[in-house]
Design an enzyme around this catalytic site. Structure first.
Site, PDB file in Angstrom:
ATOM      1  N   HIS A  10      32.401  41.372  -1.898  1.00 42.26           N
ATOM      2  CA  HIS A  10      33.272  40.719  -2.615  1.00 42.26           C
ATOM      3  C   HIS A  10      34.497  41.160  -2.794  1.00 42.26           C
ATOM      4  CE1 HIS A  10      29.702  38.247  -3.301  1.00 42.26           C
ATOM      5  NE2 HIS A  10      28.914  39.368  -3.574  1.00 42.26           N
ATOM      6  N   GLU A  24      30.334  41.709 -10.535  1.00 45.09           N
ATOM      7  CA  GLU A  24      29.939  42.351  -9.157  1.00 45.09           C
ATOM      8  C   GLU A  24      30.717  43.140  -8.403  1.00 45.09           C
ATOM      9  OE1 GLU A  24      27.689  39.650  -6.461  1.00 45.09           O
ATOM     10  OE2 GLU A  24      27.061  41.305  -5.155  1.00 45.09           O
ATOM     11  N   HIS A  77      25.768  45.376  -3.505  1.00 44.42           N
ATOM     12  CA  HIS A  77      25.817  44.275  -4.103  1.00 44.42           C
ATOM     13  C   HIS A  77      24.929  44.156  -5.395  1.00 44.42           C
ATOM     14  CE1 HIS A  77      27.430  41.385  -1.195  1.00 44.42           C
ATOM     15  NE2 HIS A  77      27.172  42.263  -0.279  1.00 44.42           N
ATOM     16  N   GLU A 142      20.735  45.195  -3.160  1.00 47.21           N
ATOM     17  CA  GLU A 142      20.784  44.323  -4.327  1.00 47.21           C
ATOM     18  C   GLU A 142      20.349  45.410  -5.475  1.00 47.21           C
ATOM     19  OE1 GLU A 142      22.270  41.730  -4.898  1.00 47.21           O
ATOM     20  OE2 GLU A 142      22.346  40.199  -2.957  1.00 47.21           O
TER      21      GLU A 142
END
Ligand SMILES: [Zn+2]
Length: 266
Positions: A10, A24, A77, A142
């Site tokens: 991101h 995040e 992430h 993650e």
């Protein structure tokens, strides 16, 4: 020594998942910057898709790693679902992968799962763009759920540890050795001081608003010509006059990617 590409997910107008206390894009950038330092100290060469809060399209992230000739790709992430969901998981591509890819995933997964003290949700596979389009062993991590209050505390307060465990996993497979974790977290490097510019240079330095304005002009012309219009998020910001410098850079990246910007400007 290996060439390791770190991809904090991101950035800029794309915050990723949003928690009660953090975003995040910020959490993964902090881990990524520490991870870079640890891997370099272990003798590796590291390149990052982003080291600041900028937007980079997914395909560009993969092509940056491909054209650099990375040996390994690691995407960082934070997960998000209901408030009850919790735990750690890793992904490799769901299509056929090199055997090295699952070995690389297993090494990273084990190193983090051994320490993170939340549920191990397993080593998984998915058709994510950065995993599909990269040509080297690629793993997406993650770390925990930003949507879960105690998971989010890990994402915010254990930056140093997350980077350390990830570096231990990477080096277990790619070689090199990471120094044992410091008892006290090492403070993050202060931002470099702004370079000194002479008065003459200052005259030619475009201001943020000048840069956004000229980008907007270019984008409006592209929009009239291009077969694919601008992404809606940028178009709205453009029309509302709310485009930021990082949006402008992101939009130009995409336009370059699609071949809308070629040759000399009009
Ligand atoms: Zn993400």
């Amino acid at each position: 020594m290996a060439k390791i590409f770190i991809d904090p997910g991101h950035g800029a107008h794309d915050p990723g998942a949003i928690g009660k206390k953090s975003k995040e894009k910020d959490n993964v950038l902090k881990v990524g910057l520490r991870l870079k330092t640890l891997l370099e100290a272990a003798g590796h060469i590291v390149k990052m898709s982003r080291s600041t809060d900028v937007f980079i399209p997914l395909s560009t992230r993969a092509s940056m790693a491909n054209s650099w000739g990375a040996d390994y790709f690691v995407s960082l992430h934070n997960n998000s679902a209901t408030a009850a969901a919790s735990g750690f998981e890793t992904f490799i591509h769901s299509g056929p992968v090199q055997s090295k890819t699952s070995g690389f995933q297993a090494a990273i997964h084990k190193a983090i799962a051994a320490h993170i003290s939340i549920k191990d949700r397993g080593q998984k596979r998915a058709n994510y763009a950065v995993l599909r389009e990269t040509r080297m062993p690629a793993v997406l991590i993650e770390y925990a759920f930003i949507s879960n209050s105690s998971d989010e505390d890990i994402l915010i307060n254990k930056v140093e540890q997350l980077a350390q465990w990830t570096a231990e996993g990477i080096t277990a497979y790619a070689g090199g050795s990471v120094k044992p974790a410091a008892t006290k977290p090492i403070p993050a490097k202060p931002a470099p001081a702004a370079p000194q510019t002479s008065a003459a240079e200052e005259l030619y330095k475009p201001s943020a608003s000048a840069m956004v304005n000229s980008t907007a002009t270019v984008l409006r012309r592209l929009e009239n010509k291009a077969d694919q219009p601008l992404d809606p998020v940028w178009r709205e910001k453009l029309l509302a006059g709310e485009m930021t410098v990082s949006d402008a850079i992101g939009a130009i990246y995409v336009a370059l990617d699609r071949g809308h910007i070629v040759g000399k400007p009009e």
